[in-house]
Design a protein around this motif. Structure first.
Motif, PDB file in Angstrom:
ATOM      1  N   VAL A 100      -1.110   5.641   6.926  1.00 37.86           N
ATOM      2  CA  VAL A 100       0.116   4.990   7.413  1.00 37.86           C
ATOM      3  C   VAL A 100       1.290   5.378   6.518  1.00 37.86           C
ATOM      4  CG1 VAL A 100      -1.146   3.046   8.406  1.00 37.86           C
ATOM      5  CG2 VAL A 100      -0.383   2.927   6.022  1.00 37.86           C
ATOM      6  N   GLU A 101       2.482   5.037   7.000  1.00 30.90           N
ATOM      7  CA  GLU A 101       3.695   5.280   6.229  1.00 30.90           C
ATOM      8  C   GLU A 101       4.323   3.958   5.827  1.00 30.90           C
ATOM      9  OE1 GLU A 101       6.580   7.823   7.897  1.00 30.90           O
ATOM     10  OE2 GLU A 101       5.272   9.591   7.965  1.00 30.90           O
ATOM     11  N   ILE A 102       4.742   3.893   4.565  1.00 34.55           N
ATOM     12  CA  ILE A 102       5.450   2.718   4.051  1.00 34.55           C
ATOM     13  C   ILE A 102       6.675   3.244   3.306  1.00 34.55           C
ATOM     14  CG2 ILE A 102       5.341   0.687   2.562  1.00 34.55           C
ATOM     15  CD1 ILE A 102       2.297   0.735   2.950  1.00 34.55           C
ATOM     16  N   GLY A 103       7.847   3.001   3.867  1.00 40.23           N
ATOM     17  CA  GLY A 103       9.065   3.504   3.233  1.00 40.23           C
ATOM     18  C   GLY A 103       9.080   5.012   3.122  1.00 40.23           C
ATOM     19  N   GLY A 104       8.495   5.694   4.104  1.00 43.44           N
ATOM     20  CA  GLY A 104       8.472   7.151   4.103  1.00 43.44           C
ATOM     21  C   GLY A 104       7.362   7.767   3.282  1.00 43.44           C
ATOM     22  N   GLU A 105       6.522   6.956   2.617  1.00 44.64           N
ATOM     23  CA  GLU A 105       5.418   7.455   1.807  1.00 44.64           C
ATOM     24  C   GLU A 105       4.091   7.180   2.523  1.00 44.64           C
ATOM     25  OE1 GLU A 105       6.743   7.061  -2.741  1.00 44.64           O
ATOM     26  OE2 GLU A 105       6.546   5.132  -1.729  1.00 44.64           O
ATOM     27  N   ALA A 119      -1.219 -22.565  14.032  1.00 43.94           N
ATOM     28  CA  ALA A 119      -2.373 -22.617  14.951  1.00 43.94           C
ATOM     29  C   ALA A 119      -2.624 -21.282  15.640  1.00 43.94           C
ATOM     30  CB  ALA A 119      -2.195 -23.726  15.983  1.00 43.94           C
ATOM     31  N   GLU A 120      -2.127 -20.188  15.071  1.00 36.42           N
ATOM     32  CA  GLU A 120      -2.408 -18.859  15.628  1.00 36.42           C
ATOM     33  C   GLU A 120      -2.744 -17.914  14.477  1.00 36.42           C
ATOM     34  OE1 GLU A 120      -0.340 -16.340  18.994  1.00 36.42           O
ATOM     35  OE2 GLU A 120       0.730 -16.032  17.100  1.00 36.42           O
ATOM     36  N   TRP A 121      -3.941 -17.287  14.575  1.00 42.64           N
ATOM     37  CA  TRP A 121      -4.348 -16.324  13.556  1.00 42.64           C
ATOM     38  C   TRP A 121      -3.730 -14.967  13.868  1.00 42.64           C
ATOM     39  CZ3 TRP A 121      -7.278 -16.981   9.149  1.00 42.64           C
ATOM     40  CH2 TRP A 121      -7.922 -18.214   8.989  1.00 42.64           C
ATOM     41  N   THR A 122      -3.112 -14.360  12.860  1.00 39.06           N
ATOM     42  CA  THR A 122      -2.550 -13.016  13.012  1.00 39.06           C
ATOM     43  C   THR A 122      -2.857 -12.198  11.766  1.00 39.06           C
ATOM     44  OG1 THR A 122      -0.430 -13.767  12.102  1.00 39.06           O
ATOM     45  CG2 THR A 122      -0.648 -13.745  14.516  1.00 39.06           C
ATOM     46  N   ILE A 123      -2.791 -10.871  11.936  1.00 33.01           N
ATOM     47  CA  ILE A 123      -2.908  -9.955  10.794  1.00 33.01           C
ATOM     48  C   ILE A 123      -1.531  -9.861  10.153  1.00 33.01           C
ATOM     49  CG2 ILE A 123      -3.431  -7.617  10.038  1.00 33.01           C
ATOM     50  CD1 ILE A 123      -5.886  -9.058  11.006  1.00 33.01           C
ATOM     51  N   THR A 124      -1.413 -10.358   8.943  1.00 32.56           N
ATOM     52  CA  THR A 124      -0.098 -10.438   8.302  1.00 32.56           C
ATOM     53  C   THR A 124       0.104  -9.426   7.176  1.00 32.56           C
ATOM     54  OG1 THR A 124      -0.927 -12.133   6.794  1.00 32.56           O
ATOM     55  CG2 THR A 124       0.136 -12.883   8.844  1.00 32.56           C
ATOM     56  N   LYS A 125      -0.987  -9.025   6.527  1.00 34.33           N
ATOM     57  CA  LYS A 125      -0.873  -8.151   5.365  1.00 34.33           C
ATOM     58  C   LYS A 125      -1.760  -6.915   5.539  1.00 34.33           C
ATOM     59  CE  LYS A 125       1.695 -11.048   2.901  1.00 34.33           C
ATOM     60  NZ  LYS A 125       3.076 -10.733   2.423  1.00 34.33           N
ATOM     61  N   VAL A 126      -1.345  -5.835   4.918  1.00 42.11           N
ATOM     62  CA  VAL A 126      -2.114  -4.586   4.933  1.00 42.11           C
ATOM     63  C   VAL A 126      -2.297  -4.121   3.491  1.00 42.11           C
ATOM     64  CG1 VAL A 126      -2.246  -2.223   5.803  1.00 42.11           C
ATOM     65  CG2 VAL A 126      -1.080  -3.981   7.157  1.00 42.11           C
ATOM     66  N   ALA A 127      -3.542  -3.934   3.095  1.00 46.53           N
ATOM     67  CA  ALA A 127      -3.839  -3.421   1.752  1.00 46.53           C
ATOM     68  C   ALA A 127      -4.004  -1.916   1.838  1.00 46.53           C
ATOM     69  CB  ALA A 127      -5.107  -4.064   1.208  1.00 46.53           C
ATOM     70  N   VAL A 128      -3.247  -1.185   1.039  1.00 49.40           N
ATOM     71  CA  VAL A 128      -3.242   0.275   1.108  1.00 49.40           C
ATOM     72  C   VAL A 128      -3.417   0.863  -0.292  1.00 49.40           C
ATOM     73  CG1 VAL A 128      -1.788   0.309   3.176  1.00 49.40           C
ATOM     74  CG2 VAL A 128      -0.717   0.363   0.902  1.00 49.40           C
ATOM     75  N   HIS A 129      -3.767   2.143  -0.316  1.00 52.82           N
ATOM     76  CA  HIS A 129      -3.897   2.821  -1.611  1.00 52.82           C
ATOM     77  C   HIS A 129      -3.588   4.298  -1.450  1.00 52.82           C
ATOM     78  CE1 HIS A 129      -7.650   5.132  -0.944  1.00 52.82           C
ATOM     79  NE2 HIS A 129      -7.899   4.182  -0.071  1.00 52.82           N
ATOM     80  N   GLU A 140       4.793  -5.713   9.012  1.00 55.58           N
ATOM     81  CA  GLU A 140       6.016  -5.142   9.570  1.00 55.58           C
ATOM     82  C   GLU A 140       6.517  -3.935   8.784  1.00 55.58           C
ATOM     83  OE1 GLU A 140       5.493  -8.254   8.855  1.00 55.58           O
ATOM     84  OE2 GLU A 140       6.007  -9.561  10.549  1.00 55.58           O
ATOM     85  N   ASP A 141       6.068  -3.788   7.535  1.00 59.79           N
ATOM     86  CA  ASP A 141       6.534  -2.675   6.707  1.00 59.79           C
ATOM     87  C   ASP A 141       5.728  -1.397   6.915  1.00 59.79           C
ATOM     88  OD1 ASP A 141       8.430  -4.345   5.601  1.00 59.79           O
ATOM     89  OD2 ASP A 141       7.127  -4.941   3.932  1.00 59.79           O
ATOM     90  N   VAL A 142       4.686  -1.489   7.742  1.00 61.82           N
ATOM     91  CA  VAL A 142       3.762  -0.361   7.913  1.00 61.82           C
ATOM     92  C   VAL A 142       4.053   0.346   9.226  1.00 61.82           C
ATOM     93  CG1 VAL A 142       1.333   0.274   8.183  1.00 61.82           C
ATOM     94  CG2 VAL A 142       1.993  -1.489   6.539  1.00 61.82           C
ATOM     95  N   ARG A 143       4.001   1.670   9.203  1.00 52.17           N
ATOM     96  CA  ARG A 143       4.166   2.471  10.415  1.00 52.17           C
ATOM     97  C   ARG A 143       2.932   3.349  10.616  1.00 52.17           C
ATOM     98  NH1 ARG A 143       7.311  -0.749  10.620  1.00 52.17           N
ATOM     99  NH2 ARG A 143       9.584  -0.703  10.907  1.00 52.17           N
ATOM    100  N   GLY A 144       2.395   3.371  11.835  1.00 52.89           N
ATOM    101  CA  GLY A 144       1.291   4.268  12.151  1.00 52.89           C
ATOM    102  C   GLY A 144      -0.021   3.594  12.485  1.00 52.89           C
ATOM    103  N   LEU A 145      -0.086   2.269  12.383  1.00 52.26           N
ATOM    104  CA  LEU A 145      -1.353   1.590  12.676  1.00 52.26           C
ATOM    105  C   LEU A 145      -1.565   1.350  14.161  1.00 52.26           C
ATOM    106  CD1 LEU A 145      -2.062  -1.104   9.938  1.00 52.26           C
ATOM    107  CD2 LEU A 145      -3.526   0.762  10.674  1.00 52.26           C
TER     108      LEU A 145
END
Length: 401
Positions: A100-105, A119-129, A140-145
């Motif tokens: 994925v891309e985060i800030g162009g990286e 009362a609604e489960w959502t995917i809120t965070k993405v752990a990347v390396h 929202e900061d991730v592009r490409g998923l």
């Protein structure tokens, strides 16, 4: 409450009465792409594997509690087989390891976090390396998923099942798209992949083996038990099987070739050529030390086969069987030759499946020695070998009616 989904892999699932009904295999989400990116995906529920290897869907609205090592749900669970819809995505199986891309990286996804918000489960965070850098960022900061990738990788998915049994990883791989399944297989070491292949349906085994380079496929076959390797080779085209055998080391290929000489539904075709074999002058203590090895299944470790040298199949003259329970009752210094059970005749390689089944059932055995006309031990048939041949061919992939 924030839950990282990779940590849910193989978590036990309990009903309202406190009885375990299965284990988590994946998290089902719905992606929500927009013109400027995508909204946090909604979590629809969990894929839960119940026995016998049936995958069912547990709506997230039924989940009452998620804690370390346990998921507890309320109400009832629908036991109908889970079928993924076109609008659904598997978080573990299809989102981990994407680039994925985060800030162009560029980064690689290794986990996702879901939260219960209003009362609604959502995917809120993405752990990347990437390399030695790790981050946990907002969805929202991730592009490409929200797009399919041609070279997704598989390291994070494998890590999620690293401490689980090979059967758990095999079960997870079975329901993946073929391309993703091959990506996972490519990342596994030869020994781990061999263990996983032994737990997969034959159609999956053949597909994975055919996608590997011939030299890698031969290395994986060499790590499998000779009986499992022989069963797999019998289902391959003759030319491909011959090529793979030729690429294996001679000492690894020879036991497989011997097994291939026997029809598949005979004792010779079912047996393992690597039971526990010792000479008659070995002691009870030595025998018990051999049986403690973790590589042996319970059925193989139920008894020691005693033969004159050489003690690799085909052995010297077969002398008899020393049962594990008998060994526990005797002095550690006693010689194996004095502990043999002479009351049972061994079976022959040409015994049919019904004959082998009847033999094991009649004498309440979990394994039996297979001896050729020259009186040499050539292998042992175990109860799990028999079950593999008695069950329907597709038993490993059945999820119920």
């Amino acid at each position: 409450m924030r839950i990282f989904v990779a940590r849910l892999a193989a978590t036990a699932v309990f009903d309202p009465s406190g009885d375990q009904i299965g284990r988590v295999r994946d998290v089902v989400v719905a992606l929500r792409p927009t013109a400027g990116g995508s909204l946090p995906p909604r979590v629809h529920g969990l894929v839960v594997e119940v026995q016998p290897r049936r995958r069912v869907f547990l709506p997230i609205t039924r989940v009452r509690n998620i804690e370390a090592g346990a998921v507890v749900f309320s109400g009832k669970i629908n036991m109908r087989r889970f079928e993924q819809r076109n609008t659904e995505t598997l978080a573990l199986g299809q989102l981990l390891d994407q680039v994925v891309e985060i800030g162009g990286e560029r980064f690689t996804v290794y986990d996702l976090a879901m939260e219960d918000q209003n009362a609604e489960w959502t995917i809120t965070k993405v752990a990347v390396h990437r390399k030695r850098e790790t981050r946990v960022v907002d969805w929202e900061d991730v592009r490409g998923l929200d797009v399919a990738q041609s070279d997704q990788g598989a390291a994070a998915l494998i890590a999620a099942f690293e401490t689980q049994r090979a059967a758990d990883l095999a079960s997870a791989m079975h329901d993946l798209p073929f391309k993703r399944r091959i990506e996972v297989a490519a990342e596994l070491g030869d020994e781990r992949l061999a263990d996983v292949l032994e737990e997969l349906p034959f159609t999956d085994q053949i597909g994975i083996l055919g996608a590997l380079a011939p030299t890698r496929a031969a290395d994986v076959l060499a790590e499998m038990g000779p009986d499992d390797a022989a069963d797999l080779l019998q289902d391959l085209p003759v030319e491909q099987a011959a090529q793979l055998l030729s690429l294996m080391e001679p000492d690894e290929a020879d036991p497989v070739r011997r097994l291939l000489r026997y029809p598949e539904d005979t004792a010779g075709g079912m047996m393992t050529s690597e039971p526990v074999i010792l000479p008659p002058n070995a002691t009870v203590a030595e025998a018990l030390a051999h049986l403690r090895q973790r590589d042996f299944t319970p059925a193989v470790a139920a008894q020691v086969y005693v033969a004159r040298p050489p003690t690799e199949t085909p052995t010297g003259t077969f002398l008899g069987v020393a049962h594990f329970q008998r060994l526990l009752r005797e002095r550690p210094s006693m010689l194996l030759g004095a502990t043999l059970d002479h009351s049972l005749d061994p079976i022959r390689p040409d015994f049919s499946l019904p004959e082998v089944t009847s033999y094991l059932a009649t004498y309440n055995l979990v394994a039996a020695p297979v001896v050729d006309e020259a009186g040499r031990l050539v292998g042992a048939v175990t109860v799990d070998d028999v079950l593999d041949h008695l069950l329907p061919e597709d038993w490993r992939e059945r999820h119920g009616p």
